[in-house]
Design an enzyme around this catalytic site. Structure first.
Site, short mmCIF file in Angstrom:
data_model
loop_
_atom_site.label_atom_id
_atom_site.label_comp_id
_atom_site.label_asym_id
_atom_site.label_seq_id
_atom_site.Cartn_x
_atom_site.Cartn_y
_atom_site.Cartn_z
N SER A 246 -9.16 55.70 15.91
CA SER A 246 -9.30 55.14 14.56
C SER A 246 -10.16 56.02 13.66
CB SER A 246 -9.87 53.72 14.61
OG SER A 246 -11.14 53.73 15.21
N HIS B 237 -14.24 62.63 19.32
CA HIS B 237 -15.40 61.98 19.95
C HIS B 237 -15.04 61.53 21.36
CE1 HIS B 237 -13.08 58.95 17.73
NE2 HIS B 237 -13.40 58.09 18.69
N HIS C 69 -16.08 58.61 24.11
CA HIS C 69 -16.77 57.34 24.36
C HIS C 69 -17.42 57.41 25.75
CE1 HIS C 69 -14.58 54.80 21.26
NE2 HIS C 69 -13.72 55.78 21.38
N ASP D 226 -22.34 53.18 19.61
CA ASP D 226 -21.17 52.62 18.94
C ASP D 226 -21.57 51.33 18.23
OD1 ASP D 226 -17.83 53.01 19.42
OD2 ASP D 226 -18.51 51.09 18.61
N ILE D 227 -21.03 51.11 17.03
CA ILE D 227 -21.41 49.94 16.23
C ILE D 227 -20.85 48.64 16.82
CG2 ILE D 227 -19.45 49.87 14.60
CD1 ILE D 227 -21.58 49.68 12.34
N GLY E 131 -5.14 54.62 20.23
CA GLY E 131 -6.35 53.87 19.88
C GLY E 131 -7.35 54.64 19.04
N ASN F 276 -9.67 58.88 22.89
CA ASN F 276 -8.44 58.36 22.31
C ASN F 276 -7.90 59.44 21.37
OD1 ASN F 276 -8.70 55.83 23.58
ND2 ASN F 276 -10.14 55.16 21.99
P1 5GP Z 1 -11.76 55.42 18.28
O1 5GP Z 1 -11.07 54.10 18.04
O2 5GP Z 1 -11.44 56.39 17.14
O3 5GP Z 1 -11.55 56.03 19.62
O4 5GP Z 1 -13.32 55.12 18.23
C1 5GP Z 1 -14.02 54.93 17.05
C2 5GP Z 1 -15.27 54.17 17.38
O5 5GP Z 1 -16.15 54.27 16.29
C3 5GP Z 1 -15.05 52.68 17.64
O6 5GP Z 1 -15.47 52.34 18.96
C4 5GP Z 1 -15.89 52.00 16.56
O7 5GP Z 1 -16.54 50.83 17.02
C5 5GP Z 1 -16.87 53.07 16.18
N1 5GP Z 1 -17.33 53.00 14.79
C6 5GP Z 1 -16.56 52.78 13.69
N2 5GP Z 1 -17.32 52.79 12.58
C7 5GP Z 1 -18.60 53.05 13.00
C8 5GP Z 1 -19.84 53.18 12.30
O8 5GP Z 1 -19.94 53.10 11.07
N3 5GP Z 1 -20.96 53.43 13.06
C9 5GP Z 1 -20.89 53.55 14.42
N4 5GP Z 1 -22.05 53.77 15.06
N5 5GP Z 1 -19.73 53.42 15.10
C10 5GP Z 1 -18.60 53.18 14.40
#
Ligand code: 5GP
Ligand code: ZN
Length: 110
Positions: free
Chosen positions: A91, A96, A98, A30-31, A89, A83
């Site tokens: 985004s 995916h 986590h 994760d970034i 949550g 999520n």
């Molecule tokens: P969500 O909020 O959809 O459950 O998780 C999305 C995740 O993707 C977040 O934890 C966010 O930090 C990660 N993320 C968003 N953009 C990027 C990216 O460009 N590269 C990587 N490696 N992770 C990303």
């Protein structure tokens, strides 16, 4: 070409720190890590949310991919999070899981 960020990561069009790859599953760091280990595990074939999975097998393979990454890192205590939907949550609308580990975690979540 897909506009989906995680499809681009799977295709290598957006760089990522790859952790695991097989025929159907891809995992990367994760970034913005929320724990010492914060890995995202995704199906290579796009679907937006868990409810959109065409068959159960891919969900199992993604989950077991996360467990495999944990095992390879020697993690015994970790959390897997999905999520589903904006208010929960989510985004990025490419399913995916986590994998979070390497520190104690509280329960229940906020
Ligand atoms: P969500 O909020 O959809 O459950 O998780 C999305 C995740 O993707 C977040 O934890 C966010 O930090 C990660 N993320 C968003 N953009 C990027 C990216 O460009 N590269 C990587 N490696 N992770 C990303
Ligand atoms: Zn996608």
């Amino acid at each position: 070409m897909s506009e989906c960020l995680f499809c681009k990561i799977v295709e290598g069009k957006v760089p990522s720190r790859k952790v695991l790859e097989d025929d159907e599953v891809f995992a990367f760091e994760d970034i913005a890590p929320r724990a010492p280990t914060h890995v995202l595990v995704v199906p290579k074939k796009h679907f937006d949310k868990i409810a959109d999975a065409a068959e159960p097998g891919i969900v199992g393979r993604v989950l077991l991919g996360a467990a495999r990454v944990a095992r390879e890192r020697g993690l015994e205590h970790y959390r897997l999070v999905v999520n589903n939907g904006e208010e929960a949550g989510q985004s990025v609308f490419h399913f995916h899981v986590h994998l979070l580990g390497g520190r104690p975690m509280s329960w229940p979540p906020g």
